[in-house]
Design an enzyme around this catalytic site. Structure first.
Site, PDB file in Angstrom:
ATOM      1  N   HIS A 438       0.828  -1.203   0.000  1.00  0.00           N
ATOM      2  CA  HIS A 438       0.000   0.000   0.000  1.00  0.00           C
ATOM      3  C   HIS A 438       0.864   1.255   0.000  1.00  0.00           C
ATOM      4  CE1 HIS A 438      -2.385   3.152   2.096  1.00  0.00           C
ATOM      5  NE2 HIS A 438      -3.334   2.709   1.269  1.00  0.00           N
ATOM      6  N   CYS A 814      -3.360  -1.395 -16.303  1.00  0.00           N
ATOM      7  CA  CYS A 814      -3.342  -0.276 -15.354  1.00  0.00           C
ATOM      8  C   CYS A 814      -2.726  -0.681 -14.026  1.00  0.00           C
ATOM      9  CB  CYS A 814      -4.738   0.298 -15.157  1.00  0.00           C
ATOM     10  SG  CYS A 814      -5.895  -0.845 -14.386  1.00  0.00           S
TER      11      CYS A 814
END
Lengths: 863, 863
Positions: A438, A814
């Site tokens: 993250h 992506c």
């Protein structure tokens, strides 16, 4: 095959040995047989430049020498001129693979030194002989270097005597006086060292094949010593740091090289600008010739070069012309300038720049000359250097930013609720996680330098301190510096350099854009990121993650209500309050991107990411929602998952709580209508995450169509939109054919797809990935470099099935791989329409896309 | 198309309507146009059995009636005989799809009732008329059922008057007296009800297509009333529960059906054995004819049938012959007996039994007649019934078992450390989890009844109680019963029935084994499971998970040492102490399975599964290891993972801590040598879990080969073994070609493969899977039924690439799907060698394998 200088009387002798060659202007030399240096010197000769006569020994010959087959050496020495003093230099195929250091002055012995003394003066000649003895003793006879260090001696004579005595003591024989014998020993030592185990392992680690060969050059020396204009130096006509034009180099008079013993004549400088006395002042004609030679070599070798030269009594000789060592920045400037000067084509200039090197230019970096006090080395997850005071929470980071104080946010790992702290911080360090954790993903997105997986650090939150592996305690407020490129965390503040986005950069990027056929979009979640994407000329937004929009304080409260509500009506009412925020978010993005496409991913993360983790926050939430703490705790527990990556998230959320996606779709459509009134023409793209079955798409599509119809009716405004699917599960890839029938685009989320294809969590892989790559289990970290065999095959299957079902389907990547040159090559070959990557990787991707387009073009041309 | 009874004067009229048909012995009737009942009755006529004359209306005709196109009815009534009283019965294509209830006595009116009274007596005739009025009012005129309940009335006369008055009040017209009008209204009501929305939804939920049709039968009634031998009943010649031969049925004299109002003559019984008076006693000739008719129908319809019959004044008529409703047990006995009697072939008998129904026979079950006090309904995860006292921990379960007291282990969810408790318990209930959760998988393996995901229960461990959804508190020691088939948790003890593994079962299984071409192995981890597998005639062990072997108390301590050790030498030393245990485990398995193959999976789970979860255990461990609690805690935290499913487990463990697999390989080889000395010939199969790259296999293979060589040398004994890979990641499936080059078998772990292909954790899917299946997002729970499109394609890709690389590669499934008939069909089609499933599913798999082999054979024959 023997190439010979015509008219040399020694031709006959050399001819018998098919793998030696006298270098000439006429005969080309293959680097694959004689090494790169031999090829270069032949090239210089072809350009008419003055290179001392040399004989090149091929890889085969050198291998033979190592195995005991010494060729006849007298003819070589004879070919270089009677009584020549010679040097031997290594000539590997690739200079990165190492090779022996040069040995000078071979052929000197007592007799010739005496002869030389008459020309150069006794002191100089004896010193040269003594240097040779020392070099021979250490590098050829492998005697102890300390015993032959050139210490202070009463005279050159005394130093020579000491060296000769030491040699004889160690070797139990006098220093060899026969030039042929000397040369033989030098060649044998060099040939054998190349075959040694350590040299072999070292070069194989750098990618050399097991059979990599070494060529050797035996070359007549230009002595560079003596009473006249004599010396040695290097010269180049571009700045090594910036690539800007200018004359740079070093010179020492009366020296055989720049590392030779102190010269007797202190002419240290090359140019007037460097200081006085300089070669430019003392021999303007030679200096001018040198500059001219650089230009000739640059044009001839089609690259900026650095010349190594020697001047022997006013006579200039070039020993080598190597490509100028360069930084990312100077490489770019050099390529652009060479293209502008017509030396290279623009396409060639584009091919000269490794795309990843651009990353260096986009970020501040630590001054390469600064001393580094490394606390710990983690994984460089988002490039750039940052210095600031340590903070341990997002709140503290926000507070520091409010005071205008740069800070580094240090966490075990980051959670979505840390994102605002990451925005506020100058840099981020996490104890855990890998390159796609993250923290890493967010940091790259917002261009904040970040080091993750700094496992040596112990973050002791109870005592509010950070313990370095060496035991040092760091407290909040202490200054540290991080290098997000190398992964280093450093104590204290360090000098940094600003990014270099100059004219050359812009020029090269414009050339790249003219050439590439694939679009490059950016992953951008916030207006700030969108602005960066725009400034790097992204062709739109390829992935706007909407979850961050739910994390700002006032929104998070509402989102938590949504989660705690157990019926659709209440949920819809709570979401109603989020609608204006979302609408404003999207409207702002649309305005920033103007008419470029914006692809918005519907809410993806598991709900527990929105719930508080610590006790205090749970109590607060319970109070805010007027619920007993126990029932809040129970609900939180209820929502927790064993494997959140594979849990209730993405479209599963969209189907079990359809009100969320309905609200998001409405916000997107209302924003489209709103900016349309200001003449911003948007065709929003809506992407459904984590699909694994066609029916999921049908269900969401019908709801979104209904919302679109409603908004069209309410606003009496027509608009178009494009619905698509984020392909992140292997199943979605396999079923792309039937999924494509319902959508207009597929975009591969290669992070998740890699996780699922390997059965490998990116957050947990850090613990063994280094081992795995080091042992060659995986050739690369698949989260770093797209796995072409497994994940890649799924991409190809999906693309071909999708296109078969719908030929006008837009296909893209992506995921984190979007910006990597390898993935871009893959996407080009697979016929994808665009890649999308972090804003700061957009320039890398644009250049990589240009290079793969050029590759494809040249394959097509040759095919 | 009109099929007509020849010689009937009404032929002409009926002929015009191409979709009606008088049933005859000559003309077959298609169930696809007239429904199953019409087809059956025509079949009975063909067998020469006495069926009252009937006209069948086709689906089209009935659809026309619903839409207002009533055919001419007088000819139909005429065809059934002048003045006939008729019934109308539904005849859907599939009886499961519903259909209208039968209406009797159509044609009765005041006049005919009076006529009938002369034959049957007034009371009986009037009662029949009154019954018809009531049925018509409720089912045709749709009046309120309560208003027409047959309450106590002074006389039949009074009851009729009341019904007629009520009818006229409600309908504002008198009860229709014209038989044709009555019939028209009945047909219209039935035809419309079939088209109604609720009927349509109900039948579609049962799999009916949207256009499913209803046929209707208008049939002359055999009245079954009156003074002579009259009545109605059912008869069959097999026991409905067991399938054993015997005469079973019900009979009521003077009745039109078994649910008709109380008869005036109390001859309730069919056979003498049922009680007295009985039809068998009172009309032995009719009884004998009936039994004979059953035999005729059984042979003709090739199935055990139940006849519905009416006796009208001694005249026997058959109204229907339906397949005997049956239990799993009786179905099996019936099929075997029919085959033994030559009515069916053995192949046909095999095809008659749904494989899953065998599961019922293998387990105790709750007496179907017992009252159930349901506390909560969870997911039935391991079939069978169990009654016992509640315990909340594995320790308590072990203690209860030691006292010989049956107990039910109730947990939030189970962990590996609960396994010994599960072995000790009679049944297991978990609050969380799905059909493939830990508890479910283990319970099925050891055959312990289990209910998982009993989310309505609240397990309050602090107060040691279990709270039912209705608020009842259950304490440790309270008795509950679970039904692992239905998922019910019941209060108190309930009668149960023992498993039925009788001669018929063994016979059918033997036939199945003779037919099937695919092997069926069992997943068995322990000697107990292996013994069950053996008793169910498994063809070996397809998956022996070795992790349980590390969980027994003394071993767990050592395993934890292995985890806490940070160098290979100490790790090896600790593992050395586990070696004898492992060797003994494997030797015992080999002995039980004798010469059958045993496939052993190397250690798979993430290390944190071996570490203690609760505080007390952590303190104990710290004390045992002489480490500070904080460092134990730190290590445990260190090992925790975000997504353990995708973490450091399987072969990743084998590569980062190679000593573990080396120890396991040694244990396997030493056990092989040991049992070989007792003439047990084993070729052990060693399976590497969680592979995603070829290189993983190469590394493990070379280590295992080295261990094998060492053991061969030490023991001076030669042995063979087979190395294989468990294909659980999509990448392993895609790369099966290169993986197969190094191994002799591939076995698909379809649980994990499904998880990764869908990106869906089996442990977390429970929360939305029901929703998902209910909404048709997934046609089935993919953890229950193998997904043929996504996961299936990966299996096919892997199998074909694997076989291409190595034609003699053994291919199998060993995941939870192994025992499901759908997966077995898939595996047969894909050419797999065997399936492996829980021991208790082995019989199911054997039968399913026989059926797919027969299917394949018949496809081949017809192709």
């Amino acid at each position: 095959m023997l190439q010979m200088q015509k008219g040399t009387g020694l031709g006959k002798v050399l001819q018998r040995n098919a793998t030696m060659q006298v270098l000439t202007a006429e005969a080309p030399v293959e680097a694959a047989r004689y090494g790169r240096r031999a090829e270069r010197l032949a090239g210089l000769l072809r350009l008419g430049l003055p290179v001392p006569r040399a004989v090149a020994l091929s890889f085969d010959t050198v291998r033979g020498i190592a195995e005991g087959r010494m060729p006849a050496l007298a003819p070589i020495l004879d070919a270089l001129g009677p009584g020549a003093i010679v040097s031997v230099r290594g000539s590997p195929e690739n200079p990165d693979w190492g090779g022996p250091g040069t040995i000078l002055n071979i052929g000197l012995n007592a007799e010739r030194a005496a002869g030389l003394a008459e020309i150069l003066g006794r002191e100089t000649a004896i010193a040269a002989y003594a240097n040779f003895v020392r070099a021979f003793a250490v590098h050829v006879a492998r005697l102890d270097e300390e015993d032959f260090a050139a210490g202070p001696a009463a005279s050159a004579e005394a130093a020579l005597a000491a060296a000769l005595t030491r040699y004889e003591e160690e070797m139990a024989e006098p220093f060899p006086q026969d030039p042929t014998d000397q040369l033989a020993q030098v060649l044998r030592a060099m040939a054998r060292a190349w075959q040694g185990t350590s040299a072999r392992l070292l070069r194989q680690a750098k990618g050399a094949p097991p059979e990599a060969g070494l060529g050797l050059l035996v070359q007549r020396m230009a002595l560079g010593l003596g009473r006249g204009k004599s010396g040695a130096g290097t010269i180049q006509t571009v700045c090594p740091e910036t690539g800007a034009p200018g004359i740079f180099g070093r010179y020492r008079s009366d020296a055989q090289g720049l590392l030779a013993p102190p010269p007797t004549d202190p002419a240290h400088h090359l140019t007037r600008a460097d200081g006085s006395p300089s070669l430019e002042d003392r021999a303007p004609d030679i200096f001018a010739t040198l500059v001219d030679h650089v230009r000739t070599a640059t044009a001839g070798m089609r690259d900026a070069v650095q010349l190594e030269f020697t001047i022997e009594d006013g006579d200039l000789r070039l020993l080598d012309a190597v490509p100028v060592p360069r930084t990312a920045r100077s490489a770019l400037r050099i390529a652009v300038d060479l293209a502008d000067a017509g030396v290279l084509s623009r396409d060639e200039a584009l091919m000269r720049i490794p795309p990843r090197s651009l990353t260096e230019l986009l970020h501040r970096r630590i001054d390469p000359r600064a001393a580094r006090d490394v606390l710990v080395r983690g994984i460089g997850a988002s490039p750039g250097a940052a210095t600031g005071r340590i903070v341990f929470s997002a709140d503290a980071a926000v507070a520091a930013a409010a005071r205008g104080e740069p800070c580094i946010l240090v966490r075990h790992e980051t959670q979505p609720e840390d994102v605002r702290g990451m925005h506020a911080a100058s840099g981020v360090v996490t104890e855990r996680g890998g390159v796609t954790s993250h923290a890493a993903v967010i940091a790259r997105g917002i261009g904040v330098p970040c080091v993750v997986g700094a496992a040596g650090l112990t973050l002791d939150l109870r005592h509010k301190r950070l313990i370095a592996p060496d035991g040092r305690n760091l407290l909040p407020g202490d200054v540290i510096t991080i290098d997000g490129g190398t992964g280093e965390v450093l104590a204290g503040g360090i000098d940094t350099e600003e990014p270099a986005l100059d004219r050359a950069f812009e020029t090269l990027m414009a050339w790249a854009d003219a050439v590439r056929t694939m679009a490059v979009r950016a992953n951008a979640d916030t207006p700030a990121e969108a602005a960066v994407a725009k400034s790097f000329r992204a062709d739109g937004i390829g992935l706007c993650r909407t979850e961050h929009m739910f994390f700002e304080d006032d929104r998070l409260v509402v989102m938590r209500e949504v989660i705690f509500t157990d019926n659709a009506a209440d949920r819809r009412a709570a979401l109603e309050r989020l609608l204006p925020f979302q609408r404003a978010d999207f409207a702002e993005l649309f305005r920033i991107m103007a008419d470029q496409p914006v692809c918005i991913r519907l809410l993806d993360p598991p709900l527990h990411e929105f719930l508080p983790k610590d006790r205090g926050a749970v109590h607060e939430l319970a109070a805010a929602m007027n619920l007993p703490v126990s029932s809040v705790m129970a609900r939180i527990e209820d929502i927790e998952e064993f494997n959140p990556m594979l849990g209730l998230r993405g479209v599963r959320l969209g189907i079990t709580m359809p009100e969320i996606y309905e609200m998001q779709a409405r916000a997107i459509f209302e924003a489209t209508v709103e900016v349309g009134r200001d003449d911003v023409a948007v065709v929003p793209e809506i992407m459904i995450p984590l699909v694994s079955a066609r029916r999921e798409v049908e269900l969401v599509k019908s709801r979104i169509d209904a919302v679109a119809a409603a908004v069209r009716g309410e606003t009496r405004t027509d608009f178009d939109f494009r619905l698509g699917v984020m392909v992140e599960t292997p199943r979605a890839a396999l079923r792309a054919g039937e999924i494509a029938q319902h959508v207009r685009f597929l975009s591969f989320g290669t992070n998740d797809l890699t996780q699922m294809t390997y059965g490998l969590s990116r957050d947990d892989s850090g613990r063994f990935m280094r081992d795995y790559v080091a042992q060659g289990v995986f050739p690369e970290d698949p989260f770093h470099t797209l796995d072409p065999e497994g994940v890649g095959e799924l991409l190809e299957i999906a693309a071909s099935r999708g296109r078969e079902a719908r030929p006008d389907l837009t296909i893209s990547i992506c995921g984190e791989h979007g910006g990597s040159p390898e993935s871009i090559a893959f996407c080009q070959a697979a016929g994808f329409d665009y890649v999308s990557c972090s804003p700061f990787r957009v320039p890398v991707a644009r250049l990589a896309a240009a290079q793969v387009a050029l590759d494809a073009r040249s394959v097509a041309a040759s095919g």
